[in-house]
Design a protein around this motif. Sequence first.
Motif, short mmCIF file in Angstrom:
data_model
loop_
_atom_site.label_atom_id
_atom_site.label_comp_id
_atom_site.label_asym_id
_atom_site.label_seq_id
_atom_site.Cartn_x
_atom_site.Cartn_y
_atom_site.Cartn_z
N THR A 57 0.84 -1.20 0.00
CA THR A 57 0.00 0.00 0.00
C THR A 57 0.88 1.26 0.00
O THR A 57 0.65 2.17 -0.76
N ALA B 276 2.40 1.64 -3.53
CA ALA B 276 1.53 1.87 -4.68
C ALA B 276 0.74 3.17 -4.59
O ALA B 276 0.59 3.88 -5.57
N LYS B 277 0.24 3.48 -3.41
CA LYS B 277 -0.68 4.61 -3.30
C LYS B 277 -0.01 5.81 -2.65
O LYS B 277 0.47 5.72 -1.53
N LYS B 278 -0.03 6.89 -3.39
CA LYS B 278 0.52 8.13 -2.84
C LYS B 278 -0.62 9.14 -2.81
O LYS B 278 -1.57 9.04 -3.57
N ILE B 279 -0.47 10.14 -1.96
CA ILE B 279 -1.55 11.12 -1.88
C ILE B 279 -1.31 12.28 -2.85
O ILE B 279 -0.19 12.60 -3.20
N THR C 247 -5.76 9.73 -3.90
CA THR C 247 -4.50 9.02 -4.12
C THR C 247 -4.19 9.02 -5.62
O THR C 247 -5.05 9.32 -6.44
N TYR C 248 -2.95 8.72 -5.91
CA TYR C 248 -2.57 8.57 -7.32
C TYR C 248 -1.52 7.48 -7.43
O TYR C 248 -0.90 7.09 -6.43
N GLU C 249 -1.36 6.99 -8.63
CA GLU C 249 -0.30 6.03 -8.91
C GLU C 249 0.58 6.58 -10.02
O GLU C 249 0.07 7.15 -10.98
N HIS D 227 -6.93 9.23 -8.49
CA HIS D 227 -8.12 8.67 -7.85
C HIS D 227 -8.65 9.70 -6.85
O HIS D 227 -8.50 9.53 -5.64
#
Length: 152
Positions: free
Chosen positions: A28, A31-34, A110-112, A126
């Motif tokens: 997590t 993969a997921k950043k804010i 979040t973004y990838e 996202h």
Amino acid sequence: MTLKEYKKKRKFKKTPEPPPSVAKKARTAMAKKIFVVQKHFARNLHYDFRLEMYGVLKSWAVPKGVPEKPGIKHLAVMVEDHPLEYANFSGVIPQGEYGAGLVEIWDKGTYEMVEATEKAYKIMMHGKILKGEYVLFNFKNDKNWLLFKTKI
Ligand SMILES: [Mn+2]
């Protein structure tokens, strides 16, 4: 899917393999950043577009705001890195201070990172408002970027 079987087969004091909870957290975190977009009623109204990268918020000031449809390219001027905590900030910066004026959170989520080169980032957003793939493209100096939505 459950990791029950994975767990049952292993003694985590003896194997260097990660126990499921740790593995899940690490994934997590990777993969997921804010991201956050703050609407900033400064002397000139602009939007601050910020992406979590390398433990800070990489930041761009976007005078015309973040395009919500493909086919529109807006200038995004890179500004100084901000601390991660800044993603939760909204409020009034007092008159006489740097960036004086109201800051409100316009979108957050979040973004990838889909693809990263020195000159361009392709990101999957996202957010509540911003969804889908965006590109940040560095076209001049280090500061001048274009921000646009792709058709994905
Ligand atoms: Mn600003």
